[in-house]
Write an enzyme that holds these catalytic residues in place. Structure first.
Site, PDB file in Angstrom:
ATOM      1  CB  CYS A 108      -0.892  -0.022   1.228  1.00 45.87           C
ATOM      2  SG  CYS A 108      -2.113   1.298   1.295  1.00 45.87           S
ATOM      3  CB  CYS A 139      -8.552 -15.042 -24.778  1.00 43.17           C
ATOM      4  SG  CYS A 139      -8.809 -13.927 -23.381  1.00 43.17           S
TER       5      CYS A 139
END
Length: 288
Positions: A108, A139
């Site tokens: 964080c 994909c």
């Protein structure tokens, strides 16, 4: 790398170990391709492919560049602080056990503690030595995920190529009316890996014999193709196709001239890293 003069706000976070208000940092919802560097000394800290949307209010990463981040017990005695290993500038805190990604780690980080360097800027800093290669093989989630694991690859971006509509959306491409293929842009360091090695990997992570699809994903947008810059890349691609055909494979991969690459929506970037899932229609199979 020398320390630069910091603003009072930057000093508060980086030197005094403060925290910027949540959801205010410029990198909170930022997902471009490149690296995040220490604001104070410029050391590279995090790669864009390790950033994920945690919705906590601060930029979140589930991995750091090896040796770039140092951990120590926070002054509160409970949390683990993270600092730039080069200059000891405060970055934020690290948390484990939240099950937000497969790596189960969240760095964080305060936006104000970092500068972002785009892939293009990185290439310029290295004297323009980085190169790009473009592959379409079903994909783009799976192709991107497996290509990123090749040493020498700096970044992989999912997008669209080969169509006749500018800046197409995913919905437009899925409508099968634009002519685009789901493709990836591979930024690589030619001093560590060459185009032929990347092309070999491409043929080994998808089925080059399946036409207009890959696994359960069916449709022309999932076709197999290599978009080449020059005759050298074309020759390398055609040589590999010939080797596969000599093995008895009916290769449908097309070798196409370079066209505009359109970056796909952010939801599609680093899909498997962000979700913790695994590719369902791509796997490695040695062919050479």
């Amino acid at each position: 790398m020398s320390n630069k003069t910091l603003t009072p706000e930057e000093q508060y976070v980086i030197l005094q170990k403060g925290t910027e208000r949540p959801f205010t940092g410029k990198y909170n919802e930022h997902f471009e391709t490149g690296v995040y560097a220490c604001k104070q000394c410029g050391a590279h800290l995090y790669r864009s492919e390790d950033k994920f949307p945690s919705h906590c209010g601060w930029p979140s990463f589930d991995d750091e560049i090896e040796g770039a981040v140092r951990r120590e017990v926070d002054a509160d005695g409970r949390r683990i602080e993270i600092l730039c290993a080069n200059c000891d500038g405060h970055l934020g805190h690290v948390f484990e056990g939240e099950m937000l990604t497969r790596k189960n780690v969240r760095h964080c980080v305060n936006s104000i503690s970092m500068d972002f360097i785009s892939a293009e800027e990185l290439a310029q800093q290295q004297g323009g030595s980085l190169q790009t290669a473009y592959f379409a093989g079903g994909c783009f989630w799976g192709v991107e995920h497996l290509m990123q694991q090749q040493p020498g690859v700096i970044s992989v971006v999912s997008g669209y190529m080969g169509g006749h509509v500018d800046n197409p959306s995913y919905e437009q491409v899925c409508s099968k009316q634009t002519g685009h293929l789901e493709a990836v842009e591979v930024l690589y360091d030619p001093s560590q890996v060459d185009f032929e090695t990347l092309a070999k990997l491409f043929f080994e992570i998808h089925d080059p014999t399946q036409e207009d699809g890959q696994g359960p994903d069916l449709g022309p947008q999932y076709g197999s193709a290599i978009f080449v810059h020059n005759d050298e890349e074309r020759s390398a691609s055609e040589k590999l196709i010939a080797l596969l055909e000599n093995q008895g494979l009916d290769v449908v991969t097309r070798v196409l001239p370079m066209t505009q690459f359109w970056r796909a929506e952010e939801f599609h970037q680093d899909y498997y890293v962000r979700t913790g899932k695994v590719p369902y229609c791509h796997r490695y199979q040695k062919r050479f």
